[in-house]
Design a protein around this motif. Structure first.
Motif, PDB file in Angstrom:
ATOM      1  N   HIS A 156     -11.552 -15.138  11.852  1.00 29.13           N
ATOM      2  CA  HIS A 156     -10.849 -15.314  12.892  1.00 29.13           C
ATOM      3  C   HIS A 156     -11.193 -16.182  13.897  1.00 29.13           C
ATOM      4  O   HIS A 156     -10.473 -16.210  14.967  1.00 29.13           O
TER       5      HIS A 156
ATOM      6  N   GLU B 179     -14.637 -12.408   6.844  1.00 26.72           N
ATOM      7  CA  GLU B 179     -15.207 -12.319   8.136  1.00 26.72           C
ATOM      8  C   GLU B 179     -16.633 -12.098   8.388  1.00 26.72           C
ATOM      9  O   GLU B 179     -17.152 -11.193   9.043  1.00 26.72           O
TER      10      GLU B 179
ATOM     11  N   TYR C 143       0.832  -1.120   0.081  1.00 24.87           N
ATOM     12  CA  TYR C 143       0.270   0.050  -0.179  1.00 24.87           C
ATOM     13  C   TYR C 143       0.947   1.343   0.084  1.00 24.87           C
ATOM     14  O   TYR C 143       1.948   1.157   0.625  1.00 24.87           O
ATOM     15  N   LYS C 144       0.488   2.407  -0.793  1.00 26.15           N
ATOM     16  CA  LYS C 144       1.180   3.507  -0.832  1.00 26.15           C
ATOM     17  C   LYS C 144       1.187   4.062   0.745  1.00 26.15           C
ATOM     18  O   LYS C 144       0.074   4.005   1.365  1.00 26.15           O
TER      19      LYS C 144
ATOM     20  N   THR D 193       3.382   0.220   2.934  1.00 18.93           N
ATOM     21  CA  THR D 193       3.120  -0.643   3.964  1.00 18.93           C
ATOM     22  C   THR D 193       3.030  -2.182   3.100  1.00 18.93           C
ATOM     23  O   THR D 193       2.040  -2.138   2.186  1.00 18.93           O
TER      24      THR D 193
ATOM     25  N   GLN E 288      -3.317 -13.418  11.966  1.00 21.92           N
ATOM     26  CA  GLN E 288      -3.432 -12.369  13.031  1.00 21.92           C
ATOM     27  C   GLN E 288      -3.895 -11.177  12.087  1.00 21.92           C
ATOM     28  O   GLN E 288      -3.846 -10.941  10.988  1.00 21.92           O
ATOM     29  N   SER E 289      -4.313 -10.172  13.109  1.00 24.16           N
ATOM     30  CA  SER E 289      -4.926  -8.809  12.510  1.00 24.16           C
ATOM     31  C   SER E 289      -3.738  -8.122  11.867  1.00 24.16           C
ATOM     32  O   SER E 289      -2.466  -8.365  12.289  1.00 24.16           O
ATOM     33  N   GLY E 290      -3.916  -7.943  10.678  1.00 24.67           N
ATOM     34  CA  GLY E 290      -2.752  -7.088  10.048  1.00 24.67           C
ATOM     35  C   GLY E 290      -1.998  -8.084   9.107  1.00 24.67           C
ATOM     36  O   GLY E 290      -1.086  -7.754   8.515  1.00 24.67           O
ATOM     37  N   SER E 291      -2.430  -9.422   9.052  1.00 19.58           N
ATOM     38  CA  SER E 291      -1.447 -10.437   8.320  1.00 19.58           C
ATOM     39  C   SER E 291      -1.912 -10.113   6.873  1.00 19.58           C
ATOM     40  O   SER E 291      -1.161 -11.009   6.143  1.00 19.58           O
ATOM     41  N   GLY E 292      -2.793  -9.605   6.710  1.00 22.59           N
ATOM     42  CA  GLY E 292      -3.009  -9.498   5.016  1.00 22.59           C
ATOM     43  C   GLY E 292      -4.230 -10.226   4.416  1.00 22.59           C
ATOM     44  O   GLY E 292      -4.445 -10.314   3.193  1.00 22.59           O
ATOM     45  N   LYS E 293      -5.153 -10.665   5.291  1.00 21.27           N
ATOM     46  CA  LYS E 293      -6.279 -11.494   4.694  1.00 21.27           C
ATOM     47  C   LYS E 293      -7.194 -10.504   4.058  1.00 21.27           C
ATOM     48  O   LYS E 293      -7.561 -11.138   2.999  1.00 21.27           O
ATOM     49  N   THR E 294      -7.671  -9.517   4.478  1.00 21.28           N
ATOM     50  CA  THR E 294      -8.445  -8.681   3.816  1.00 21.28           C
ATOM     51  C   THR E 294      -8.071  -8.402   2.554  1.00 21.28           C
ATOM     52  O   THR E 294      -8.748  -8.144   1.294  1.00 21.28           O
ATOM     53  N   THR E 295      -6.687  -7.864   2.487  1.00 17.47           N
ATOM     54  CA  THR E 295      -6.147  -7.538   1.127  1.00 17.47           C
ATOM     55  C   THR E 295      -6.097  -8.700   0.056  1.00 17.47           C
ATOM     56  O   THR E 295      -6.268  -8.556  -0.841  1.00 17.47           O
TER      57      THR E 295
ATOM     58  N   ALA F 120       1.593  -5.646   2.371  1.00 24.41           N
ATOM     59  CA  ALA F 120       0.588  -6.125   3.175  1.00 24.41           C
ATOM     60  C   ALA F 120       0.560  -7.771   2.628  1.00 24.41           C
ATOM     61  O   ALA F 120       0.320  -8.463   3.542  1.00 24.41           O
TER      62      ALA F 120
HETATM   63  N1  LIG Z   1      -5.782   1.043   2.224  1.00 24.51           N
HETATM   64  C1  LIG Z   1      -4.547   0.653   3.039  1.00 24.51           C
HETATM   65  N2  LIG Z   1      -3.747   1.735   2.971  1.00 24.51           N
HETATM   66  C2  LIG Z   1      -2.748   1.334   3.519  1.00 24.51           C
HETATM   67  N3  LIG Z   1      -2.413   0.299   4.437  1.00 24.51           N
HETATM   68  C3  LIG Z   1      -3.427  -0.474   4.422  1.00 24.51           C
HETATM   69  C4  LIG Z   1      -4.510  -0.369   3.662  1.00 24.51           C
HETATM   70  N4  LIG Z   1      -5.354  -1.623   4.145  1.00 24.51           N
HETATM   71  C5  LIG Z   1      -4.562  -2.191   4.701  1.00 24.51           C
HETATM   72  N5  LIG Z   1      -3.385  -1.704   4.951  1.00 24.51           N
HETATM   73  C6  LIG Z   1      -2.181  -2.368   5.940  1.00 24.51           C
HETATM   74  O1  LIG Z   1      -2.075  -3.713   5.152  1.00 24.51           O
HETATM   75  C7  LIG Z   1      -1.763  -4.412   6.168  1.00 24.51           C
HETATM   76  C8  LIG Z   1      -2.804  -5.819   5.998  1.00 24.51           C
HETATM   77  O2  LIG Z   1      -3.891  -5.418   6.209  1.00 24.51           O
HETATM   78  P1  LIG Z   1      -5.111  -6.071   6.049  1.00 24.51           P
HETATM   79  O3  LIG Z   1      -6.342  -5.447   6.025  1.00 24.51           O
HETATM   80  O4  LIG Z   1      -5.195  -7.034   4.858  1.00 24.51           O
HETATM   81  O5  LIG Z   1      -5.182  -7.153   7.290  1.00 24.51           O
HETATM   82  P2  LIG Z   1      -6.194  -8.434   7.962  1.00 24.51           P
HETATM   83  O6  LIG Z   1      -5.354  -9.677   7.878  1.00 24.51           O
HETATM   84  O7  LIG Z   1      -7.474  -8.371   7.291  1.00 24.51           O
HETATM   85  O8  LIG Z   1      -6.427  -7.717   9.338  1.00 24.51           O
HETATM   86  P3  LIG Z   1      -7.585  -7.808  10.138  1.00 24.51           P
HETATM   87  O9  LIG Z   1      -7.551  -9.313  10.898  1.00 24.51           O
HETATM   88  O10 LIG Z   1      -7.570  -7.023  11.549  1.00 24.51           O
HETATM   89  O11 LIG Z   1      -8.956  -7.603   9.499  1.00 24.51           O
HETATM   90  C9  LIG Z   1      -1.947  -3.905   7.458  1.00 24.51           C
HETATM   91  O12 LIG Z   1      -0.659  -3.510   8.023  1.00 24.51           O
HETATM   92  C10 LIG Z   1      -2.677  -2.660   7.282  1.00 24.51           C
HETATM   93  O13 LIG Z   1      -2.443  -1.699   8.093  1.00 24.51           O
END
Ligand SMILES: Nc1ncnc2c1ncn2[C@@H]1O[C@H](COP(=O)(O)OP(=O)(O)OP(=O)(O)O)[C@@H](O)[C@H]1O
Ligand SMILES: [Mg+2]
Lengths: 306, 226
Positions: free
Chosen positions: B195, B163, B11-12, B15, B36-43, B17
């Motif tokens: 989760h 989720e 991410y710009k 970051t 874990q939270s922030g591990s990149g699942k949503t991405t 992901a």
């Molecule tokens: N639009 C964005 N711009 C910048 N950074 C982002 C953006 N979306 C996510 N990130 C970063 O990318 C990383 C992965 O985020 P992601 O949302 O994929 O995590 P996640 O596994 O879904 O977490 P959660 O379980 O909390 O939903 C995190 O460090 C987050 O801060």
């Protein structure tokens, strides 16, 4: 087929959004209406102003007094000559007798003047011509035109000097009203544009989540934009209609007031708005719609990137 | 059905992901993505329906490489993938019926098709009696079922659920998972981001664990291990 289907759906969604978010619609339209009322009030003031100036201009007259012993024939011929000038609107002939009667009437309570008039033998007044022009600017020309060798020696006095100041004052005033009106109009239009711009941005901002959802469900950009664009036109149309009602109601109410305070002006604001309804209200609707469409396109753009 | 090749997402401005993720999900699979939270699942999920694009690598759906998909083609992709979110993402100014119909309307479906499919999918999720309600008049579980119904209107080959039970209690969560299992049994490939340890363990399906944007483990009939 699919195109018409989508168009129909966009229309349906626009109406749904309009009524299901009734209060936001009402607020948005109120802002539109208030803005339009300001613009029309300005138009009204401008038109009233120039009508006033014009009626004062029309009332300006210049008199030419002839020597007492000038024959009526010469004065009448001068009248004919003046009437032949294109700048002259009207010339009335006031005979020496009429002038005396008028003078006496004017000073009927002033014993000193009446007494001294008695002292003089005969009628000290000559005949006069009262000139009105199409434009006060033209008096200078008209009064110079009468200075021909033929008439010059019979002329006792031209009361141009008295009027010069008045004329230039009026000219000044009318110029100032015109320029002031333009500046004020420009200023208000700028504010109006900013207000409308912002109102639409807020209305779009409120729905930013919906826009994202529509995109995620597979809508293309036009399908999302369509109802918003149509809503902008609906706001414009409804606000224009409301504003037309308000303008005519308030004109009805203002008209008696205007004729009392600006008595003698040949001007009906109601008539003016009626005569120019299509131009005034039509162009306001158009400008509002175009502005609404443009702003919506602009405001929605960032929320479409999902 | 879904193939990722050396996919990285940054991410710009900077970051990271996901980094260098490669995986293959076959047609008809039910895959859980945990981490874990922030591990990149949503991405990861967002890459599948082109809400995000990979910084590097390829994302291939079916035989369509969507890594550099054009903006105008995204709607076409999304009409073939069912998407379910944690926050339901229902249109607040539309009723249950209209929300579901909307997904068909955007695709230009005719009125007769809409009349046929909307009741069908709402019956699958058990909401036939709440057609005229607005989302705010529904419980969280019901809203999520509407959202699932909406995701089914195009009989998608792939269903991505990020989720979907995140805001629900255990009983309602189980209902949703049962629904997803049923959808999977009809042949739809399901990607479930979760989760919830109990849910993932009860599924006894393939589990991919992400850690700091990388695949930490990928196990058939796996368990939730963090
Ligand atoms: N639009 C964005 N711009 C910048 N950074 C982002 C953006 N979306 C996510 N990130 C970063 O990318 C990383 C992965 O985020 P992601 O949302 O994929 O995590 P996640 O596994 O879904 O977490 P959660 O379980 O909390 O939903 C995190 O460090 C987050 O801060
Ligand atoms: Mg997430």
């Amino acid at each position: 087929m699919s195109f018409f289907l989508s168009a129909l759906r966009i229309i349906r969604f626009a109406f749904q959004n309009f009524f299901r978010n009734f209060w936001l619609s009402v607020i948005t339209m109120s802002v539109f209406v208030l803005t339009l009322i300001t613009v029309n009030a300005l138009i009204f003031i401008n038109v009233l102003g120039s009508a006033t100036v014009q009626s004062v201009q029309e009332k300006v007259e210049v008199s030419i007094y002839f020597e007492p012993d000038t024959s009526d024939d010469i004065v009448k011929s001068a009248q004919g000559y003046l009437l032949g000038l294109s700048q002259v609107r009207n010339v009335t002939f006031v005979s020496a007798e009429d002038a005396l009667v008028a003078f006496k009437e004017h000073h009927q309570n002033d014993a000193v003047i009446l007494d001294s008039l008695e002292e003089i033998d005969g009628n000290p007044f000559g005949s006069a011509l009262v000139i009105s022009a199409w434009s006060p600017d033209d008096f200078t020309f008209i009064l110079e035109a009468i200075e021909t060798p033929e008439y010059q020696r019979y002329i006792k006095k031209k009361d141009f000097t008295d009027y010069e100041a008045v004329i230039s004052k009026i000219q000044n005033l009318s110029d100032r009203i015109r320029i002031g009106g333009l500046v004020l109009a420009g200023f208000f239009i700028l504010i109006a544009i900013l207000i409308i711009f912002n109102t639409i941005r807020v209305a779009t901002y409120v729905h930013r989540d919906e826009i994202g959802i529509m995109k995620l469900v597979g809508a293309n950009d036009w399908f999302v934009r369509g109802p918003f664009l149509l809503e902008a036109i609906m706001y414009s149309a409804a606000s224009t209609a409301i504003m037309v009602g308000i303008v005519f109601l308030s004109m009805r109410w203002l008209e008696p007031w205007v004729s009392t305070y600006f008595g003698g002006i040949d001007f009906s604001a109601q008539q003016f708005f009626l005569d120019n309804a299509l131009l005034i209200f039509g162009s306001q609707f158009l400008v509002l719609s175009v502005l609404g469409l443009f702003t919506t396109m602009f405001a929605i753009r960032r929320y479409l990137r999902v | 059905m879904i193939r990722l090749q050396n996919v990285s997402k940054i991410y710009k401005p900077n970051t990271g992901a996901l980094s260098n993720v490669s995986l293959h999900i076959k047609a008809g699979e039910f895959v859980s993505i945990v981490g874990q939270s922030g591990s990149g699942k949503t991405t990861f999920a967002k890459l599948l329906f082109a809400e995000e694009r990979p910084t590097k690598g390829e994302v291939i759906i079916g035989d369509w490489d969507i890594s550099r998909i054009r903006q105008s083609e995204i709607p076409i992709l999304r009409r073939q993938i069912g998407i379910v979110f944690q926050d339901y993402k229902l249109l607040p100014r539309k009723t249950v019926e209209e929300n579901v119909a909307f997904a068909l309307e955007v695709a230009g479906a005719g009125p007769s098709r809409i009349k046929k499919i909307v009741p069908q999918v709402l019956k699958i999720v058990g909401l036939s009696d709440k057609l005229g309600r607005y989302p705010r008049q529904l419980s969280g579980g019901e809203q999520q079922r509407v959202s699932i119904a909406r995701s089914l209107v195009h009989t998608p080959k792939i269903l991505v659920a990020d989720e979907p039970t995140g805001n629900l209690d255990t009983i309602h969560s189980m209902e949703i998972i049962e629904l997803l299992k049923r959808i999977n049994e009809y042949g739809t490939t399901v990607v479930l981001v979760s989760h919830d340890r109990d849910i993932v363990n009860a599924l006894k399906k393939r589990v991919i664990t992400l850690h700091d944007g990388e695949i930490a483990s990928d196990i058939e009939r796996g368990k939730y291990m963090i």
